[in-house]
Design a protein around this motif. Structure first.
Motif, PDB file in Angstrom:
ATOM      1  N   THR A 206      38.581  31.010  31.688  1.00 54.03           N
ATOM      2  CA  THR A 206      38.359  30.844  33.122  1.00 54.03           C
ATOM      3  C   THR A 206      38.389  29.395  33.586  1.00 54.03           C
ATOM      4  OG1 THR A 206      35.944  30.879  32.777  1.00 54.03           O
ATOM      5  CG2 THR A 206      37.029  32.976  33.282  1.00 54.03           C
ATOM      6  N   ARG A 207      38.178  28.456  32.668  1.00 54.50           N
ATOM      7  CA  ARG A 207      38.209  27.039  33.056  1.00 54.50           C
ATOM      8  C   ARG A 207      39.524  26.360  32.706  1.00 54.50           C
ATOM      9  NH1 ARG A 207      34.429  26.134  36.890  1.00 54.50           N
ATOM     10  NH2 ARG A 207      32.329  26.624  36.170  1.00 54.50           N
ATOM     11  N   LEU A 208      40.139  26.741  31.594  1.00 54.02           N
ATOM     12  CA  LEU A 208      41.338  26.048  31.126  1.00 54.02           C
ATOM     13  C   LEU A 208      42.610  26.831  31.383  1.00 54.02           C
ATOM     14  CD1 LEU A 208      40.018  24.776  27.676  1.00 54.02           C
ATOM     15  CD2 LEU A 208      39.923  23.631  29.891  1.00 54.02           C
ATOM     16  N   GLU A 209      42.515  28.136  31.272  1.00 55.77           N
ATOM     17  CA  GLU A 209      43.712  28.952  31.339  1.00 55.77           C
ATOM     18  C   GLU A 209      44.036  29.415  32.748  1.00 55.77           C
ATOM     19  OE1 GLU A 209      45.127  33.244  29.533  1.00 55.77           O
ATOM     20  OE2 GLU A 209      43.539  32.135  28.524  1.00 55.77           O
ATOM     21  N   GLY A 210      43.054  29.349  33.653  1.00 49.92           N
ATOM     22  CA  GLY A 210      43.303  29.753  35.025  1.00 49.92           C
ATOM     23  C   GLY A 210      43.009  31.204  35.337  1.00 49.92           C
ATOM     24  N   VAL A 211      42.383  31.940  34.404  1.00 50.96           N
ATOM     25  CA  VAL A 211      41.999  33.329  34.661  1.00 50.96           C
ATOM     26  C   VAL A 211      40.748  33.322  35.538  1.00 50.96           C
ATOM     27  CG1 VAL A 211      41.251  35.504  33.616  1.00 50.96           C
ATOM     28  CG2 VAL A 211      42.953  34.083  32.466  1.00 50.96           C
ATOM     29  N   SER A 212      40.749  34.098  36.621  1.00 51.94           N
ATOM     30  CA  SER A 212      39.568  34.156  37.480  1.00 51.94           C
ATOM     31  C   SER A 212      38.461  34.934  36.786  1.00 51.94           C
ATOM     32  CB  SER A 212      39.913  34.812  38.815  1.00 51.94           C
ATOM     33  OG  SER A 212      40.163  36.193  38.647  1.00 51.94           O
ATOM     34  N   VAL A 213      37.226  34.670  37.197  1.00 48.87           N
ATOM     35  CA  VAL A 213      36.092  35.401  36.633  1.00 48.87           C
ATOM     36  C   VAL A 213      36.236  36.892  36.923  1.00 48.87           C
ATOM     37  CG1 VAL A 213      33.584  35.720  36.738  1.00 48.87           C
ATOM     38  CG2 VAL A 213      34.546  33.412  36.745  1.00 48.87           C
ATOM     39  N   ALA A 214      36.716  37.222  38.123  1.00 46.81           N
ATOM     40  CA  ALA A 214      36.895  38.628  38.491  1.00 46.81           C
ATOM     41  C   ALA A 214      37.892  39.320  37.565  1.00 46.81           C
ATOM     42  CB  ALA A 214      37.351  38.735  39.939  1.00 46.81           C
ATOM     43  N   ASP A 215      39.021  38.645  37.294  1.00 48.02           N
ATOM     44  CA  ASP A 215      40.029  39.238  36.404  1.00 48.02           C
ATOM     45  C   ASP A 215      39.487  39.371  34.990  1.00 48.02           C
ATOM     46  OD1 ASP A 215      41.828  39.507  38.422  1.00 48.02           O
ATOM     47  OD2 ASP A 215      42.990  37.712  37.930  1.00 48.02           O
ATOM     48  N   TYR A 216      38.774  38.350  34.536  1.00 51.30           N
ATOM     49  CA  TYR A 216      38.214  38.390  33.181  1.00 51.30           C
ATOM     50  C   TYR A 216      37.234  39.547  33.058  1.00 51.30           C
ATOM     51  CZ  TYR A 216      36.451  36.582  28.742  1.00 51.30           C
ATOM     52  OH  TYR A 216      36.100  36.443  27.417  1.00 51.30           O
ATOM     53  N   ALA A 217      36.375  39.703  34.068  1.00 50.92           N
ATOM     54  CA  ALA A 217      35.392  40.781  34.043  1.00 50.92           C
ATOM     55  C   ALA A 217      36.072  42.146  34.038  1.00 50.92           C
ATOM     56  CB  ALA A 217      34.463  40.661  35.253  1.00 50.92           C
ATOM     57  N   GLN A 218      37.127  42.282  34.839  1.00 47.90           N
ATOM     58  CA  GLN A 218      37.843  43.558  34.897  1.00 47.90           C
ATOM     59  C   GLN A 218      38.468  43.901  33.547  1.00 47.90           C
ATOM     60  OE1 GLN A 218      41.123  43.675  37.678  1.00 47.90           O
ATOM     61  NE2 GLN A 218      41.017  45.887  37.868  1.00 47.90           N
TER      62      GLN A 218
END
Length: 270
Positions: A206-218
């Protein structure tokens, strides 16, 4: 990746063959950045002009890479920095292209992890795609580096898939830790017991790769707030460990300085 070596301007008094080492493309890119930021006139940006709580002085790109990966560096500051880096890469010659690659290496390493390999082929495709994305990404709007890395990942993945019938499957190799790579701060934190491997993966994505927290959680099948709180608690422990000296090396020192600067600036301007 000999083009990266050829793009680095000579620096008086430096042993270029010693600095530009490594058989893998990422190694060459990292050491090329070191070459560009070693000596009396390192490739740098003006922190005072960029603002956003950055140190009010010239910041070498190697130091800038550490500052950008720290949780205290917000998206607005990252966007200002990356707009300048991309603009310089487009107009000011090969050295700035190499510099932008070097600053983006933490995100590129995360992309290589997502592609399930750190082979030379994967790294080369990512670097090729990144340089192309530097020329095409739109500078307007938010999350500039996330969009840059997303375009890089998509293009590299497509190129690798197209080439799959002619490539042999190589075993997945973990990245080789090297002093001075800011992305290995997370690995050191895991080894020291400051954060867990799962928390490092969350922060890295979420900090380096650009994945949003919402996407990661999903993707993880979890709630947004649970993931957001997990990241916040892990980052608090990471910052505390850096400030206490538990993670003590040159990268941690850079990050500690950036944290202090950002905290002071926000207190004065909040």
């Amino acid at each position: 990746m000999s083009e990266f070596v050829r793009s680095v301007p000579p620096a008086a008094g430096l042993d270029a063959p010693r600095l530009v080492l490594g058989a893998q493309p990422f190694d060459v890119a990292a050491n090329s950045l070191r070459l560009l930021t070693t000596g009396p006139q390192p490739l740098s940006v003006d922190g005072a002009a960029l603002g956003g709580g950055l140190p009010r002085r010239r910041i070498a790109l190697s130091e800038l890479a550490s500052i950008l990966m720290h949780p205290s560096c917000d998206h607005a500051t990252s966007d200002r920095v990356w707009r300048q880096l991309i603009g310089r890469a487009r107009t000011d010659g090969p050295a700035w292209v190499v510099g932008a690659v070097g600053v983006a290496l933490p995100g590129l390493r995360q992309a290589a992890y997502r592609l399930r390999g750190f082979s030379g082929d994967v790294q080369a495709e990512l670097l090729t795609a990144f340089v192309a994305a530097l020329r095409s990404v739109k500078l307007g709007g938010a999350k500039v580096v996330q969009r840059l890395l997303s375009a890089t990942f998509t293009a590299a993945r497509a190129a690798l898939r197209a080439d799959e019938p002619t490539r042999t499957n190589a075993p997945v190799e973990p990245p080789v830790a090297a002093d001075g790579h800011p992305d290995f701060v997370l690995a050191r934190a895991v080894a020291a017991g400051v954060i867990t491997a799962a928390e490092a993966k969350l922060i890295g994505a979420t900090r380096l790769e650009g994945v949003s927290v919402a996407d990661y959680a999903q993707r993880a099948g979890r709630g947004y707030w649970a993931v957001a709180k997990e990241r916040s608690r892990a980052e608090e422990r990471l910052v505390a460990a850096i400030r206490s000296g538990q993670l003590s090396d040159e990268d941690a020192a850079v990050i500690a300085e950036a944290t202090t600067t950002l905290t002071v600036d926000r207190a004065n301007h909040g």
